[in-house]
Enzyme design. Structure first.
Site, short mmCIF file in Angstrom:
data_model
loop_
_atom_site.label_atom_id
_atom_site.label_comp_id
_atom_site.label_asym_id
_atom_site.label_seq_id
_atom_site.Cartn_x
_atom_site.Cartn_y
_atom_site.Cartn_z
CB CYS A 83 27.39 46.68 44.65
SG CYS A 83 25.65 47.10 44.50
CG HIS A 177 26.93 41.95 43.72
ND1 HIS A 177 27.41 42.33 44.96
CD2 HIS A 177 25.90 42.79 43.45
CE1 HIS A 177 26.70 43.35 45.41
NE2 HIS A 177 25.79 43.65 44.51
CD GLU A 179 29.99 39.94 45.82
OE1 GLU A 179 30.61 40.33 44.81
OE2 GLU A 179 29.08 40.61 46.37
#
Lengths: 203, 87
Positions: A83, A177, A179
């Site tokens: 990002c 993302h 994560e």
């Protein structure tokens, strides 16, 4: 156990999520400040998401001047920008192209369908400036460097690009993302597939 | 000596300017005119210290090219550059 560093800027807000996901996926992880040069070898260096320096002037514009970023690229370390990290890598010209404001001009925060290695993954996206722009003359050159694409191209990116490699396959940038899709409590765990892939990319 | 520059940075014509399009649509919707187009950008005032105006201009250009504008999608123009007499 592969070693992993997460660079933290003023305004980064995905550092803890990334740290926990990395530890869970079997990386020996530590934070490093963007205000120091990177002196040690890490197998993987992650530039996490957030709003480094408040996105002043433009996303990633100020972060590119920090000592940590100016030491990149380093030897054979795999560098991954997620990002805002992707935006910073583009600003540094370590990756082709740049990221414009989304076509809708809205901040997009949703689960997105991502094409990755012949699989359709569900990974969160959360950005306002994620509309990938590539100079028309670079379109052929970049074909082999595309890592992942949006299925629905929510933000209007050129070639539907959601993530890409550099020429040497040592630097990776992605808007989604992973994560945020590692622990089952967050709804999806497809992010694990991306972290496994990153582990296999380590040399 | 101190010099002050006024700089504009704008998105190149070949690059989509989503913010500008939304603004132009708003102009249409409120009935001012049907065919206005808007391109967005930014305005900066920068002051530097330099021995003369040529060095000042070089400094300003470096600041603009490295920090204020992204040459892939933006173009820039130094509108004015002058010595600050009272500084």
């Amino acid at each position: 156990m592969p070693s992993c560093a997460i660079i933290v800027f003023a305004g980064t807000n995905c550092d803890m999520d990334t740290f926990r996901a990395c530890e869970f996926m079997g990386f020996k992880t530590e934070y490093i400040s963007a205000n120091t040069t990177i002196a040690k070898h890490y197998d993987i260096i992650i530039i996490p998401g957030g709003f480094s320096y408040g996105d002043y002037i433009s996303s990633g514009r100020i972060a590119k001047f920090t000592p940590a970023m100016r030491t990149l690229p380093i030897k054979n370390s795999l560098i991954v920008g997620i990002c805002n990290g992707f935006q910073i890598l583009c600003e540094l010209n370590l990756l082709h192209g740049t990221l414009l404001c989304n076509n809708s001009t809205k901040f997009l925060s949703k689960f997105s369908k991502i094409n990755f290695q012949n699989k359709l993954l569900t990974i969160p996206i959360a950005h306002h400036q994620g509309n990938y722009f590539l100079q028309p003359e670079k379109k052929n050159e970049i074909k082999k460097q595309i890592l992942m694409t949006y299925d629905e191209n929510e933000n209007g990116s050129d070639e539907k690009i959601a993530g890409l490699y550099d020429k040497k396959n040592r630097i990776i940038g992605m808007m989604p993302h992973p994560e945020r899709a590692v622990f089952k409590e967050t709804g999806h765990t497809d992010g694990r597939i991306i972290f496994e892939f990153l582990k296999n990319e380590i040399r | 000596m101190k010099y002050k520059a006024e700089i504009i940075v704008k998105i190149k014509d070949m690059v989509k300017d989503a913010r500008g399009e939304v603004a132009a649509n708003a102009i249409k919707n409120c009935g001012i005119t049907q065919n206005a187009t808007i391109r967005t950008g930014a305005f900066y005032e920068v002051t530097v210290e330099a021995s003369d105006i040529y060095n000042a201009r070089n400094l300003i250009l470096e600041i603009t090219q490295k920090l204020l504008a992204n040459p892939i999608i933006e173009e820039h123009k130094i509108l004015t550059l002058a010595e600050m007499k009272n500084a």
